[in-house]
Design a protein around this motif. Structure first.
Motif, mmCIF file in Angstrom:
data_model
loop_
_atom_site.group_PDB
_atom_site.id
_atom_site.type_symbol
_atom_site.label_atom_id
_atom_site.label_comp_id
_atom_site.label_asym_id
_atom_site.label_seq_id
_atom_site.Cartn_x
_atom_site.Cartn_y
_atom_site.Cartn_z
ATOM 1 N N LYS B 45 36.447 55.140 21.925
ATOM 2 C CA LYS B 45 36.771 54.318 23.041
ATOM 3 C C LYS B 45 38.135 54.562 23.989
ATOM 4 O O LYS B 45 39.055 54.771 23.216
ATOM 5 C CB LYS B 45 36.852 52.684 22.519
ATOM 6 N N VAL B 46 37.722 54.702 25.132
ATOM 7 C CA VAL B 46 38.803 54.871 25.888
ATOM 8 C C VAL B 46 39.258 53.716 26.563
ATOM 9 O O VAL B 46 38.526 52.699 27.210
ATOM 10 C CB VAL B 46 38.392 55.955 27.274
ATOM 11 N N ILE B 47 40.603 53.383 26.600
ATOM 12 C CA ILE B 47 40.969 52.148 27.373
ATOM 13 C C ILE B 47 41.926 52.516 28.525
ATOM 14 O O ILE B 47 42.975 52.906 28.225
ATOM 15 C CB ILE B 47 41.779 51.035 26.469
ATOM 16 N N VAL B 48 41.374 52.349 29.650
ATOM 17 C CA VAL B 48 42.428 52.455 30.642
ATOM 18 C C VAL B 48 42.932 51.028 31.260
ATOM 19 O O VAL B 48 42.207 50.077 31.515
ATOM 20 C CB VAL B 48 41.551 53.016 31.819
ATOM 21 N N THR B 49 44.333 51.056 31.256
ATOM 22 C CA THR B 49 45.005 49.676 31.994
ATOM 23 C C THR B 49 45.226 49.776 33.521
ATOM 24 O O THR B 49 46.046 50.965 33.820
ATOM 25 C CB THR B 49 46.339 49.333 30.959
ATOM 26 N N ILE B 50 44.863 49.287 34.210
ATOM 27 C CA ILE B 50 45.214 49.244 35.670
ATOM 28 C C ILE B 50 45.829 48.131 35.952
ATOM 29 O O ILE B 50 45.963 47.160 35.653
ATOM 30 C CB ILE B 50 44.090 49.632 36.504
ATOM 31 N N THR B 51 46.718 48.218 37.295
ATOM 32 C CA THR B 51 47.018 47.170 38.013
ATOM 33 C C THR B 51 46.834 46.983 39.515
ATOM 34 O O THR B 51 46.801 47.943 40.202
ATOM 35 C CB THR B 51 48.572 47.135 37.738
ATOM 36 N N PRO B 52 46.480 45.800 39.936
ATOM 37 C CA PRO B 52 46.231 45.712 41.427
ATOM 38 C C PRO B 52 47.220 45.885 42.287
ATOM 39 O O PRO B 52 48.269 45.553 41.899
ATOM 40 C CB PRO B 52 45.377 44.392 41.490
ATOM 41 N N THR B 53 46.737 46.622 43.525
ATOM 42 C CA THR B 53 48.058 46.495 44.342
ATOM 43 C C THR B 53 48.423 45.054 44.915
ATOM 44 O O THR B 53 49.583 44.671 44.993
ATOM 45 C CB THR B 53 47.559 47.310 45.620
ATOM 46 N N TYR B 54 47.417 44.419 45.607
ATOM 47 C CA TYR B 54 47.645 43.049 45.833
ATOM 48 C C TYR B 54 46.698 42.117 45.053
ATOM 49 O O TYR B 54 45.848 42.529 44.542
ATOM 50 C CB TYR B 54 47.431 42.807 47.269
ATOM 51 N N THR B 55 46.980 40.953 44.514
ATOM 52 C CA THR B 55 46.337 40.072 43.876
ATOM 53 C C THR B 55 44.895 39.957 44.426
ATOM 54 O O THR B 55 43.995 39.864 43.740
ATOM 55 C CB THR B 55 46.992 38.821 43.820
ATOM 56 N N GLY B 56 44.795 39.870 45.825
ATOM 57 C CA GLY B 56 43.512 39.886 46.503
ATOM 58 C C GLY B 56 42.794 40.901 46.898
ATOM 59 O O GLY B 56 41.816 40.975 47.720
ATOM 60 N N CYS B 57 43.311 42.266 46.361
ATOM 61 C CA CYS B 57 42.777 43.488 47.004
ATOM 62 C C CYS B 57 41.456 43.629 46.682
ATOM 63 O O CYS B 57 40.791 43.502 45.573
ATOM 64 C CB CYS B 57 43.598 44.383 46.261
ATOM 65 N N PRO B 58 40.557 43.611 47.792
ATOM 66 C CA PRO B 58 38.961 43.741 47.792
ATOM 67 C C PRO B 58 38.322 44.922 46.597
ATOM 68 O O PRO B 58 37.411 44.957 46.444
ATOM 69 C CB PRO B 58 38.485 43.673 48.920
#
Lengths: 251, 158
Positions: B45-58
């Motif tokens: 299994k590959v686990i990729v952690t991402i973070t959004p630029t803006y909380t409401g980024c579409p």
């Protein structure tokens, strides 16, 4: 489906999450309907921020509540009395001055609210606050700027802004009637009101707006799920699709 | 300035992720944008952690779909995508090389607290803001007072 809330922290966070969600939905109504293109984009962008903020808060709530419900359940499967937003944000987009005044009053409140929540013991919430505060600052730049343009603009824009303020102030008093839950999770309730009053009065005095003595409406508190008549109409539009077609999915 | 050292334990997977363009600014990829925060493996299994630029980024959901699609294409069947909000995404994570790519593509890259905004067309700094909100949550709209070119500016976000 009956949505239940067990935990006190979750109960408290619903007030903040629902306020973000309902304001986001109000502003989304202006997408493609704003007075001009730049403003359309601005309001839609601020609305997106608020939807994102609400979504993240519902995720935190769902975690606290042991994932019994999803953020979608919270948004689409609750009735009027199960929402805990401040009444200010459910007021309609009667006039552009209403939209801007409502936004400005909300942003000043939200800035202090998320500043205080930054020192929460909940790490997820602290992480969210650091993001959200930057977004609030930007929204505030926009709403405050418009207060000056409207207040100091023409006789007509000043009059409409004064009317909007006189009306919306009726819904403000309840925000500062803090209960035990607020006192438990905010670090300094009194400061939320102090900061708000100071900033509102400062701006009003600079834009030729009179802060009149406004009789608050005798309505019961939002903390107990009481609302103005507008919330039902708002929810009926927001919840229509998942209510009409339960468990519908985009394919 | 917040600089977070990323431990790129699985360089091969990071290379694959660098093939995923940002859906809104395709000239840069998701690694350059700074939204990919971590890559881990648990067995297959590959686990990729991402973070959004803006909380409401579409584009938030799209990021996940594009990453999953890319890794499946590269032969990883089990892909999990986690989201983190802390540390909060900020434009200090964009490298100088990334900013140069944006400039070449006609998007003025973020500068120190939005004080000086350079026209991507003629490189003049004599520019004005038209709208604090642009075509995406991370951009504002400007125009150049010298060459009159209208352009997007990638807002400084700290």
């Amino acid at each position: 489906m009956k949505i239940t809330i067990e935990n006190n922290e979750a109960k408290f966070l619903f007030r903040i999450a629902d306020t973000s969600l309902i304001l986001a939905q109000r502003m989304a109504e202006l997408c493609s309907n704003a007075p001009f293109l730049e403003e359309d984009i601005a309001i839609s962008n601020c609305s997106l921020d608020l939807f994102g903020r609400a979504e993240e808060l519902y995720k935190i709530i769902a975690t606290i509540e042991g994932n019994k419900f999803t953020p979608d359940d919270y948004v689409f499967r609750r009735n009027e009395r199960e929402f805990f937003n401040i009444k200010l944000v459910e007021q309609p987009n009667e006039d552009f001055a209403w939209t801007i005044t409502r936004q400005f009053m909300h942003d000043v409140w939200a800035k202090e609210v998320f500043t205080q929540l930054s020192s929460s013991k909940n790490e997820e919430l602290v992480g969210l606050c650091s993001k959200v505060l930057k977004e609030i600052e930007y929204s505030l730049l926009h709403s405050r700027d418009w207060m000056y343009r409207l207040g100091l603009g023409t006789e007509e824009s000043n009059k409409r802004t004064q009317d909007a303020i006189d009306h919306l102030l009726k819904y403000v008093e309840e925000i500062f009637n803090f209960d035990d839950l607020d006192k438990e999770y905010f670090s300094d309730c009194a400061n939320i009101e102090r900061v708000w009053q100071e900033e509102i009065n400062r701006v009003f005095s600079e834009i030729n707006i009179e802060r009149k003595e406004i009789q608050p409406l005798s309505m019961r508190d939002f903390r107990d799920g009481f609302h103005s008549e507008h919330i039902g109409h708002l929810l009926s539009i927001m919840q229509y699709l998942p209510r009409a077609y339960p468990d519908a999915k985009w394919s | 300035m917040v600089v977070i050292d990323i431990n790129k334990k699985y360089p091969e997977i990071w290379e694959f992720l660098a093939e995923v363009p940002d859906p809104e600014i395709p000239i840069i990829n998701l690694v350059e944008l700074g939204v990919v925060r971590n890559v881990e493996k648990e067995g297959d299994k590959v686990i990729v952690t991402i973070t959004p630029t803006y909380t409401g980024c579409p584009a938030k959901k799209l990021f996940e779909d594009l990453i999953r699609e890319k890794l499946i294409e590269k032969g990883f069947e089990d892909v999990q995508i986690d989201t983190t909000l802390s540390p909060a995404w900020n434009t200090d994570w964009l490298s100088e090389a990334t900013k140069a790519k944006m400039m070449a593509d006609g998007i003025s890259p973020p500068t120190d607290d939005n004080k000086v905004v350079t026209c991507p067309n003629c490189k003049s700094t004599n520019t004005k803001i038209i709208s604090k909100f642009g075509s995406t949550p991370c951009q504002s709209f400007h125009s150049c007072n010298d060459c009159l070119e209208p352009f997007n500016y990638f807002k400084c976000h700290r």
